[in-house]
Design a protein around this motif. Structure first.
Motif, PDB file in Angstrom:
ATOM      1  N   VAL A  19     -15.892  25.421  18.267  1.00  0.00           N
ATOM      2  CA  VAL A  19     -14.805  26.404  18.142  1.00  0.00           C
ATOM      3  C   VAL A  19     -13.855  25.907  17.051  1.00  0.00           C
ATOM      4  CG1 VAL A  19     -12.898  27.560  19.307  1.00  0.00           C
ATOM      5  CG2 VAL A  19     -15.002  26.993  20.588  1.00  0.00           C
ATOM      6  N   VAL A  20     -13.705  26.731  16.014  1.00  0.00           N
ATOM      7  CA  VAL A  20     -12.829  26.351  14.893  1.00  0.00           C
ATOM      8  C   VAL A  20     -11.712  27.377  14.747  1.00  0.00           C
ATOM      9  CG1 VAL A  20     -12.722  25.992  12.366  1.00  0.00           C
ATOM     10  CG2 VAL A  20     -14.734  25.205  13.663  1.00  0.00           C
ATOM     11  N   GLY A  21     -10.487  26.880  14.657  1.00  0.00           N
ATOM     12  CA  GLY A  21      -9.323  27.757  14.409  1.00  0.00           C
ATOM     13  C   GLY A  21      -8.975  27.695  12.924  1.00  0.00           C
ATOM     14  N   PHE A  22      -8.763  28.851  12.295  1.00  0.00           N
ATOM     15  CA  PHE A  22      -8.462  28.896  10.854  1.00  0.00           C
ATOM     16  C   PHE A  22      -7.071  29.502  10.639  1.00  0.00           C
ATOM     17  CE2 PHE A  22      -8.400  29.138   6.509  1.00  0.00           C
ATOM     18  CZ  PHE A  22      -9.034  30.172   5.846  1.00  0.00           C
ATOM     19  N   SER A  23      -6.163  28.681  10.109  1.00  0.00           N
ATOM     20  CA  SER A  23      -4.840  29.215   9.740  1.00  0.00           C
ATOM     21  C   SER A  23      -4.936  29.698   8.297  1.00  0.00           C
ATOM     22  CB  SER A  23      -3.780  28.107   9.862  1.00  0.00           C
ATOM     23  OG  SER A  23      -2.565  28.560   9.298  1.00  0.00           O
ATOM     24  N   GLN A  24      -5.181  31.006   8.168  1.00  0.00           N
ATOM     25  CA  GLN A  24      -5.365  31.633   6.850  1.00  0.00           C
ATOM     26  C   GLN A  24      -4.005  32.092   6.324  1.00  0.00           C
ATOM     27  OE1 GLN A  24      -6.449  31.942   4.054  1.00  0.00           O
ATOM     28  NE2 GLN A  24      -8.272  33.281   4.004  1.00  0.00           N
ATOM     29  N   ILE A  25      -3.834  32.033   4.985  1.00  0.00           N
ATOM     30  CA  ILE A  25      -2.531  32.357   4.378  1.00  0.00           C
ATOM     31  C   ILE A  25      -2.153  33.812   4.660  1.00  0.00           C
ATOM     32  CG2 ILE A  25      -1.421  32.773   2.136  1.00  0.00           C
ATOM     33  CD1 ILE A  25      -2.765  30.211   1.132  1.00  0.00           C
ATOM     34  N   ASP A  54      -3.741  35.172  10.693  1.00  0.00           N
ATOM     35  CA  ASP A  54      -3.198  35.593   9.394  1.00  0.00           C
ATOM     36  C   ASP A  54      -1.695  35.320   9.378  1.00  0.00           C
ATOM     37  OD1 ASP A  54      -3.477  38.591   7.378  1.00  0.00           O
ATOM     38  OD2 ASP A  54      -1.833  37.151   7.502  1.00  0.00           O
ATOM     39  N   ALA A  55      -1.224  34.518   8.421  1.00  0.00           N
ATOM     40  CA  ALA A  55       0.183  34.076   8.421  1.00  0.00           C
ATOM     41  C   ALA A  55       1.083  34.953   7.562  1.00  0.00           C
ATOM     42  CB  ALA A  55       0.250  32.639   7.929  1.00  0.00           C
ATOM     43  N   GLN A  56       0.546  36.034   6.997  1.00  0.00           N
ATOM     44  CA  GLN A  56       1.348  36.876   6.076  1.00  0.00           C
ATOM     45  C   GLN A  56       2.115  36.032   5.052  1.00  0.00           C
ATOM     46  OE1 GLN A  56       2.122  38.275   9.614  1.00  0.00           O
ATOM     47  NE2 GLN A  56       0.245  39.445   9.201  1.00  0.00           N
ATOM     48  N   GLN A  57       1.435  34.979   4.532  1.00  0.00           N
ATOM     49  CA  GLN A  57       1.989  34.128   3.474  1.00  0.00           C
ATOM     50  C   GLN A  57       3.251  33.370   3.901  1.00  0.00           C
ATOM     51  OE1 GLN A  57       1.739  36.992  -0.090  1.00  0.00           O
ATOM     52  NE2 GLN A  57       1.429  35.007  -1.033  1.00  0.00           N
ATOM     53  N   LYS A  58       3.439  33.156   5.233  1.00  0.00           N
ATOM     54  CA  LYS A  58       4.616  32.391   5.664  1.00  0.00           C
ATOM     55  C   LYS A  58       4.183  31.072   6.295  1.00  0.00           C
ATOM     56  CE  LYS A  58       7.798  36.264   6.504  1.00  0.00           C
ATOM     57  NZ  LYS A  58       6.819  37.301   5.969  1.00  0.00           N
ATOM     58  N   GLN A  59       4.717  29.953   5.793  1.00  0.00           N
ATOM     59  CA  GLN A  59       4.307  28.647   6.310  1.00  0.00           C
ATOM     60  C   GLN A  59       4.658  28.507   7.790  1.00  0.00           C
ATOM     61  OE1 GLN A  59       6.131  25.055   4.687  1.00  0.00           O
ATOM     62  NE2 GLN A  59       4.234  23.918   5.060  1.00  0.00           N
ATOM     63  N   GLU A  60       5.802  29.085   8.213  1.00  0.00           N
ATOM     64  CA  GLU A  60       6.160  28.888   9.634  1.00  0.00           C
ATOM     65  C   GLU A  60       5.127  29.553  10.547  1.00  0.00           C
ATOM     66  OE1 GLU A  60       8.184  30.473   7.487  1.00  0.00           O
ATOM     67  OE2 GLU A  60       9.030  32.321   8.364  1.00  0.00           O
ATOM     68  N   ASN A  61       4.521  30.632  10.067  1.00  0.00           N
ATOM     69  CA  ASN A  61       3.457  31.272  10.871  1.00  0.00           C
ATOM     70  C   ASN A  61       2.200  30.410  10.897  1.00  0.00           C
ATOM     71  OD1 ASN A  61       5.148  33.419  11.326  1.00  0.00           O
ATOM     72  ND2 ASN A  61       4.224  34.731   9.754  1.00  0.00           N
ATOM     73  N   GLN A  62       1.966  29.712   9.773  1.00  0.00           N
ATOM     74  CA  GLN A  62       0.784  28.827   9.742  1.00  0.00           C
ATOM     75  C   GLN A  62       0.978  27.673  10.733  1.00  0.00           C
ATOM     76  OE1 GLN A  62      -0.069  28.258   5.239  1.00  0.00           O
ATOM     77  NE2 GLN A  62      -2.010  28.795   6.232  1.00  0.00           N
ATOM     78  N   ILE A  63       2.191  27.128  10.737  1.00  0.00           N
ATOM     79  CA  ILE A  63       2.467  25.998  11.639  1.00  0.00           C
ATOM     80  C   ILE A  63       2.337  26.444  13.098  1.00  0.00           C
ATOM     81  CG2 ILE A  63       4.307  24.436  12.422  1.00  0.00           C
ATOM     82  CD1 ILE A  63       5.101  24.256   9.381  1.00  0.00           C
ATOM     83  N   LYS A  64       2.838  27.658  13.397  1.00  0.00           N
ATOM     84  CA  LYS A  64       2.701  28.188  14.769  1.00  0.00           C
ATOM     85  C   LYS A  64       1.216  28.328  15.138  1.00  0.00           C
ATOM     86  CE  LYS A  64       6.785  31.147  15.072  1.00  0.00           C
ATOM     87  NZ  LYS A  64       6.949  32.295  14.158  1.00  0.00           N
ATOM     88  N   ALA A  65       0.430  28.811  14.185  1.00  0.00           N
ATOM     89  CA  ALA A  65      -1.008  29.010  14.459  1.00  0.00           C
ATOM     90  C   ALA A  65      -1.687  27.671  14.722  1.00  0.00           C
ATOM     91  CB  ALA A  65      -1.660  29.715  13.270  1.00  0.00           C
ATOM     92  N   VAL A  66      -1.335  26.655  13.926  1.00  0.00           N
ATOM     93  CA  VAL A  66      -1.945  25.324  14.125  1.00  0.00           C
ATOM     94  C   VAL A  66      -1.584  24.804  15.519  1.00  0.00           C
ATOM     95  CG1 VAL A  66      -1.984  22.925  13.318  1.00  0.00           C
ATOM     96  CG2 VAL A  66      -2.047  24.785  11.657  1.00  0.00           C
ATOM     97  N   ARG A  67      -0.311  24.979  15.922  1.00  0.00           N
ATOM     98  CA  ARG A  67       0.118  24.516  17.257  1.00  0.00           C
ATOM     99  C   ARG A  67      -0.664  25.255  18.345  1.00  0.00           C
ATOM    100  NH1 ARG A  67       5.850  23.466  15.205  1.00  0.00           N
ATOM    101  NH2 ARG A  67       5.665  21.196  14.921  1.00  0.00           N
ATOM    102  N   SER A  68      -0.900  26.530  18.129  1.00  0.00           N
ATOM    103  CA  SER A  68      -1.633  27.299  19.134  1.00  0.00           C
ATOM    104  C   SER A  68      -3.087  26.816  19.226  1.00  0.00           C
ATOM    105  CB  SER A  68      -1.598  28.788  18.754  1.00  0.00           C
ATOM    106  OG  SER A  68      -2.621  29.476  19.401  1.00  0.00           O
ATOM    107  N   PHE A  69      -3.690  26.526  18.080  1.00  0.00           N
ATOM    108  CA  PHE A  69      -5.062  26.005  18.103  1.00  0.00           C
ATOM    109  C   PHE A  69      -5.104  24.651  18.821  1.00  0.00           C
ATOM    110  CE2 PHE A  69      -6.643  29.479  16.007  1.00  0.00           C
ATOM    111  CZ  PHE A  69      -6.279  29.630  14.691  1.00  0.00           C
ATOM    112  N   ILE A  70      -4.070  23.824  18.606  1.00  0.00           N
ATOM    113  CA  ILE A  70      -4.025  22.518  19.289  1.00  0.00           C
ATOM    114  C   ILE A  70      -3.978  22.735  20.800  1.00  0.00           C
ATOM    115  CG2 ILE A  70      -2.619  20.450  19.703  1.00  0.00           C
ATOM    116  CD1 ILE A  70      -1.740  20.635  16.732  1.00  0.00           C
TER     117      ILE A  70
END
Ligand code: GZL
Length: 312
Positions: A19-25, A54-70
């Protein structure tokens, strides 16, 4: 019975798909959308369960996604980092959770390289250099004022493509960058910034060429040039990077001149690196996709056709 049960459990554990989580820009450009589409195909090919945020080009959304995958306890996390800085805290959390992180298509600045297992990217300095060398050769010994549409501020790719282009034109002292601003890799922003450049440069009469860090901003610039009553591809040369179908359509209309191709398949090599790492516990740190072909009007039609096979 216990032996049989443990063997079955072990068998099941081995067979469980990764299972791989992808934080896409986001989906800011044709290339980005193709990368997402190709990554799903590559996961499918390997029987990997793939979750894309999909982070809609926002880094804070990417960080949230990474935390959720963790917190989901995925086997690995892929990140296409929108900007190069600000990643250390969340990558430390992934490291503590023993979840390997793989970078796709852009790089990050971290003091501790163990915060990511491997990166799959292209040589974006070289891409800019190829674009610069083409323009220098195209204008020969004529003076040429070029305007530059930069990618997302603070992204490794924008920093590198700017550097490479400056290097590429330096071999011919006649090409000068007179204006340079970010169009954030999108068509709409690329058009808006190009409109301001045209206004600021004698209604575009002073502009010999536009260099856009990606095709989508170039396509926006082409619209602005035409609305100003000028001819893109001839009065103002257009050079960019990615090799998306629409830039070849513009070339077929004589409205764009050159693009530097970039493969949208960064996920395939990343999946292979993950599988190798799972098996051997080690894997090379970086995989550079070396396919920066310079593509011009003479092959635009066949490139437009062939892009479908690449996942566009
Ligand atoms: C390049 C990638 C860039 C593309 C753009 O590796 O990060 O991001 O060139 C996209 O189209 O927005």
């Amino acid at each position: 019975i216990a032996l049989a049960v443990s063997a079955a459990l072990c068998q099941a554990a081995q067979a469980a798909p990764l299972v791989v989580g992808f934080s896409q820009i986001g989906s800011e450009s044709g290339w980005r959308s193709a990368e997402t589409k190709v990554s799903k195909m590559e996961a499918e090919k390997r029987g990997i369960t793939f979750k894309i945020a999909d982070a809609q080009q926002k880094q804070e959304n990417q960080i949230k996604a990474v935390r959720s995958f963790i917190s989901q306890g995925v086997d690995a996390i892929f990140i296409a980092p929108v900007v190069a800085t600000g990643w250390t805290p969340v990558l430390q959390e992934a490291k503590e959770a023993k979840i390997p992180v793989f970078l796709l298509d852009r790089m990050i600045e971290v003091n501790d390289p163990s915060l990511y297992t491997a990166a799959v990217a292209s040589d974006s300095v070289y891409e800019g250099k190829v674009a610069g060398q083409w323009l220098a050769k195209e204008v020969g010994d004529k003076e040429c004022n070029v305007v530059e549409l930069q990618g997302t501020v603070g992204s490794s790719v924008a920093i590198n493509r700017k550097k490479g282009f400056a290097d590429g034109i330096s071999e011919n002292g006649k090409v000068k960058i007179v204006r340079s601003q970010s169009g954030d890799f999108t068509r709409s922003k690329g058009k808006e910034v190009m409109e301001s450049f045209i206004k600021a440069e004698q209604n575009g009469k002073n502009i010999c060429a536009v260099y856009a860090h990606n095709d989508d901003m170039a396509i926006g610039a082409i619209q602005a040039i035409k609305e100003a009553g000028l001819k893109p591809g001839s009065q103002i040369k257009v050079v960019s990077i990615d090799g998306v179908p629409d830039i070849f359509k513009a070339m077929m209309n004589g409205e764009a001149n050159a693009t530097v191709e970039l493969t949208p398949n960064m996920a395939g090599p990343a999946f292979d690196a993950l599988i190798a790492w799972k098996k051997d516990g080690t894997v090379p740190k970086k995989f550079i996709q070396t396919d920066s072909r310079l593509l011009l009007q003479d092959t635009a039609k066949q490139e437009f056709e062939s892009k479908k096979s690449l996942g566009y």
